[in-house]
Design an enzyme around this catalytic site. Structure first.
Site, short mmCIF file in Angstrom:
data_model
loop_
_atom_site.label_atom_id
_atom_site.label_comp_id
_atom_site.label_asym_id
_atom_site.label_seq_id
_atom_site.Cartn_x
_atom_site.Cartn_y
_atom_site.Cartn_z
CD GLU A 99 94.56 30.52 -47.29
OE1 GLU A 99 95.38 30.30 -46.17
OE2 GLU A 99 94.83 31.50 -47.85
NE ARG A 113 92.59 35.07 -41.41
CZ ARG A 113 93.88 35.65 -41.23
NH1 ARG A 113 94.56 36.22 -42.32
NH2 ARG A 113 94.36 35.57 -40.07
N GLY A 157 102.15 38.90 -46.20
CA GLY A 157 102.71 38.95 -44.81
C GLY A 157 103.99 38.81 -44.83
CB THR A 197 86.49 42.51 -44.36
OG1 THR A 197 86.06 43.54 -45.19
CG2 THR A 197 85.43 42.24 -43.55
CG ASP A 235 99.02 36.89 -50.10
OD1 ASP A 235 100.02 36.36 -50.84
OD2 ASP A 235 99.11 37.17 -48.83
CG ASP A 240 85.47 49.55 -41.40
OD1 ASP A 240 84.48 49.20 -40.39
OD2 ASP A 240 86.45 49.30 -41.13
CG HIS A 258 99.15 33.12 -46.66
ND1 HIS A 258 98.42 33.78 -45.85
CD2 HIS A 258 98.31 31.95 -46.75
CE1 HIS A 258 97.11 33.56 -45.46
NE2 HIS A 258 97.14 32.14 -46.07
#
Length: 339
Positions: free
Chosen positions: A278, A249, A300, A219, A273, A186, A297
């Site tokens: 999408e 993402r 989440g 990221t 995921d 990072d 997804h």
């Protein structure tokens, strides 16, 4: 002796569908919330809010998934607004420069949303180190049990984190249960912060990719900076049998290159995921590649998990009503660097 006057409750508007309101708060939670704020507008439709006769009284706006961008035009219709409380994760699609120019307080429930994501990544790491996904497909194809050779097992393995934000920090904490060596890349985080978290900082993303049995991507998608960050060249550095997990993402990974690499190297596995489009186009090889799993997804918050975000929002509304600083306020810089 007269008692002190009861403080006036902040006037609020909620842009929530009935289903989402129930997911987040339930009947009891919503009753508590409306005891903390005076709900002057409650409507899932932004247009109805902007034409509502009491809109100019709104001091706190409660939003979640599907809320419109808070442009200057929207904010002009809400002159008393001083805080936005977002009962979801990222605020990047919600907040515009006009919000920061108005110096509004922006609160996100990302911390509560990130807990299930971290659990998902931890679970997928365990499954990857058990080679569970590949074995399940091999068993279904061969109608026989493959040998146990080459499975690393869950303890003492090296796991890499691409970026070290909130979710990645939660993942790193969970990986301590496995005595894992956790490495992170990072460029925006101080190496000392990573070391304090028990994580080994890695200076080059290529080194991280080449040295980890599981790599998890965290990221944010920043236009012009992180699109296609995980390139085909980097993917080809993954060691034999490695698994790539993406809950950030989809466009952070060069998806066309990922498909090529997964085709070339059946030893690799990808748990996605999120995807660049999408859902992916009907012709996408991601649907049929034997070494790719799409989960759409689910990482989440879903179902009952969303009540944790509702509890966080309720706590923040209590603080705002009391004149205290919220615990989960987001700055302009933080909003830009979050997924």
């Amino acid at each position: 002796m007269s008692s002190a006057a009861t403080p006036r409750r902040p006037r609020a508007a909620a842009l929530l569908t009935p289903a989402l309101r129930d997911d987040l708060f339930g009947g009891v939670g919503w009753k508590e919330l409306t005891g903390v704020v005076e709900m002057v507008v409650e409507d899932a439709d932004a247009g109805a809010l902007l034409s509502h006769p009491r809109r100019r009284l709104v001091e706190v706006l409660i939003t979640s998934w599907g809320a419109p961008a808070l442009t200057a035009e929207v904010l002009d219709a809400l002159p008393a607004l001083r805080a936005v409380v977002h009962a979801a994760g990222s605020v990047r699609k919600l907040v515009t420069d006009a919000v920061w120019e108005r110096d509004l307080v922006v609160v996100s429930a990302a911390d509560a949303n990130n807990e299930p994501v971290a659990e998902y990544v931890y679970a997928q790491t365990v499954l990857a180190l058990k080679d569970a996904h590949r074995r399940a497909r091999d068993i279904a194809a061969a109608r026989a049990l493959p040998p146990l050779d080459g499975i690393p097992g869950i303890y003492g393995q090296t796991v890499g984190l691409v970026s070290f934000g909130s979710v990645a920090r939660k993942v790193a904490t969970r990986l301590r249960r496995l005595d894992a060596e956790v490495r992170a890349w990072d460029p925006y985080q101080d190496a000392a912060l990573l070391r304090e978290a028990g994580v080994t900082p890695v200076g080059a993303l290529a080194d991280l990719m080449a040295g980890c049995r599981v790599v998890s991507v965290h990221t944010p998608l920043i236009t012009g900076r992180t699109e296609g960050l995980i390139s085909g060249e980097l993917l080809r550095l993954l060691p034999r049998g490695a698994t790539l997990v993406n809950t950030a993402r989809g466009a952070v990974i060069d998806e066309a290159a990922l498909i090529d690499v997964l085709t070339e190297r059946p030893d690799l596995f990808a748990v996605l995921d999120v995807t660049a489009e999408e859902p992916p186009p009907p012709t996408s090889p991601l649907y049929t590649l034997p070494n790719a799993v799409l989960t759409g997804h689910v990482a989440g918050t879903v179902g009952g998990e969303r009540r944790a975000m509702g509890r966080l929002v309720l706590g923040e509304l209590r603080r705002l009503a009391a004149g205290s600083a919220p615990l989960h306020a987001v700055s302009a810089q933080e909003a830009h660097l979050r997924a």
